[in-house]
Design an enzyme around this catalytic site. Sequence first.
Site, PDB file in Angstrom:
ATOM      1  N   GLN A   1      51.134  30.059  45.617  1.00 34.55           N
ATOM      2  CA  GLN A   1      50.955  31.485  45.904  1.00 34.55           C
ATOM      3  C   GLN A   1      50.496  31.677  47.346  1.00 34.55           C
ATOM      4  O   GLN A   1      50.141  30.721  48.026  1.00 34.55           O
ATOM      5  CB  GLN A   1      49.907  32.089  44.957  1.00 34.55           C
ATOM      6  CG  GLN A   1      48.533  31.427  45.078  1.00 34.55           C
ATOM      7  CD  GLN A   1      47.602  31.787  43.938  1.00 34.55           C
ATOM      8  OE1 GLN A   1      47.847  32.742  43.211  1.00 34.55           O
ATOM      9  NE2 GLN A   1      46.535  31.028  43.784  1.00 34.55           N
TER      10      GLN A   1
ATOM     11  N   ASP B   1      38.135  32.828  33.636  1.00 35.05           N
ATOM     12  CA  ASP B   1      38.338  33.617  34.861  1.00 35.05           C
ATOM     13  C   ASP B   1      39.639  33.189  35.545  1.00 35.05           C
ATOM     14  O   ASP B   1      39.764  33.265  36.752  1.00 35.05           O
ATOM     15  CB  ASP B   1      37.132  33.439  35.791  1.00 35.05           C
ATOM     16  CG  ASP B   1      37.184  34.414  36.965  1.00 35.05           C
ATOM     17  OD1 ASP B   1      37.730  35.514  36.793  1.00 35.05           O
ATOM     18  OD2 ASP B   1      36.680  34.062  38.051  1.00 35.05           O
TER      19      ASP B   1
END
Lengths: 357, 357
Positions: free
Chosen positions: A151, A266
Amino acid sequence: MASVIGKSLLTFFFPLNFTADCNAILKALQPIFQEQGMTETVHNWEDHGYLATYITKNGSFANLRIHPHGLVLVDLQSFNDHTKGREEVDQLLNKVEERMKELFHGNIKRVKRLPAILRGGVIDRYWPTADGRLVEYDIDEVVYDEDSPFQNIKILHSKQFGNILILSGDVNLAESDLAYTQAIMGSGKEDYTGKEVLILGGGDGGILYEIVKLKPKMVTMYMRKTCGDVLDNLKGECYQVLIEDCIPVLKRYAKEGRMFDYVINDLTAVPISTSPEEDSTWEFLRLILDLSMKVLKQDGKYFTQGNCINLTDALTLYEEQLSRLYCPVEFSKETVCVPSYMELWVFYTIWKKQTDI
Amino acid sequence: MASVIGKSLLTFFFPLNFTADCNAILKALQPIFQEQGMTETVHNWEDHGYLATYITKNGSFANLRIHPHGLVLVDLQSFNDHTKGREEVDQLLNKVEERMKELFHGNIKRVKRLPAILRGGVIDRYWPTADGRLVEYDIDEVVYDEDSPFQNIKILHSKQFGNILILSGDVNLAESDLAYTQAIMGSGKEDYTGKEVLILGGGDGGILYEIVKLKPKMVTMYMRKTCGDVLDNLKGECYQVLIEDCIPVLKRYAKEGRMFDYVINDLTAVPISTSPEEDSTWEFLRLILDLSMKVLKQDGKYFTQGNCINLTDALTLYEEQLSRLYCPVEFSKETVCVPSYMELWVFYTIWKKQTDI
């Protein structure tokens, strides 16, 4: 030095059922642009009014769009590098506003001028919310900007929020966002003393930093691969950080019967890579949930972020997944204002349904 | 029904020191617009590249701006009433993006597509922040919209923040903003039991609602004139609401020697009318501060909002005023995230400097 191109938008709204005299508006505004030495091109539709385009010698231009149902739009695109350029744009728009008010007296229902949209600069200030709204941040510095194999990773500095971590265009966490970390830890209602805690993801380190203050027995944190080059490997008296894929580890723990008081997930809401385990995002989410429940004590709690409160369909779909786990669970949710998000965010607490005594 | 005009912006950034072949870009993108039956007009600057304007029969148009230093901007202005219109715009922009990527392979540094800007509708979703940033709200209903003799009063409904009070374009308070009310009451650190409290402004009633829960002796609330038609006159066992100008009343209290434990100034940051008392905004602010100090007990506290944390000059100027009051004061400040503001807000606590024993 790269140029910054500003797009200034000015809109005049007339009352409903108002029919504008398009030609009179064009005639009234033309001199303002011509005084600037701008070259005019006019297009006239039979039923849709006028589009006048004004071009300067230095590469700027303006569109004046006059709709017969009572809407006049002025868009200016120009170099805004220097204060002088911005002042010139403001002066031009002021003149247009004055002339329109002279022409229509009290007959303009609304006038709206939007802050200029800055494009083409090194700093990108526009990071739309999860529910697709346009919001401008007070970014003043690019601290880091690189593509990992997984990413794009950006750290941008905001005057008010501090450094903001942006992963592939999604605002993840800013230095102002203790509210996020507190919410995903149970909003101060949990006693972590002497507890076994497992954190999945949490690459920014915020949860670990807050949780070790609360003297847990042992915190094990798995960062997803993509954050492996952002933080150093850490190990302390009551915590360890492991930079590896959390799925095989969860499977091993489940097999060994290792149990935790708290599991904090998370990981990003939409997983980056689900293969080779599964190929659907929702299947992946359910896999993580199932494995997490397997390593969660009977009276343990699982905390995770949901999404923007406005994405009701996505949240409903998530809640449906919870009824499809290997064991029955219950959940509660809480809506929290995370400063840098500019939208309210939903957090979940999930626990195993207690069987009747 | 009013039309909504969407402005979609697409930007391609090239690496620094890149020189774009403007003509090649124009040639590559032309067919995409022409396939839609759009009429083309091209302007070619000697040193500033191209502006191509494409016009449809139904009143929509596109600007393709090609800068030779490596920046290509595509702006589409079209009717977006129906889903089909939005899909068509997306498809067109997708084609432009694909064609550009084919043409330049990995040589485009960034591509940015912003959410469409909606103009000309009944609902206005754009309410810039105090520090001038463009932000879009999730407004879905106009609840109230009228001009008073003093200002424009709007109540707009936001999906996530609930009803928002907007006075002359300034977001004042939303139903989500308990954080504002708590901050201007001292963030939960004060004991209001049996205390005398004076509220200046506070037209939305939020402070009064929260404070009477804390069993004060008496709360006196002065709403500025402009809110007189928004709320009903209220009187209860431990509070009274007076709809009148607070300045003459403050003067009378000062003369009579009436003293308060807390003064909460929730008047707007920039006063609407300073005459006949004074004619400068800052003089007016100092007048309110001076009068408030005169009715504040020696160990009392004065709470007020400041402004957006980014407006450092305004905040510094405010703090300078504090050293110019009739009596020496000290202050502390706190930064709070008020959900609907989309920016961090500064609140002040001011107290009389204690003289040496």
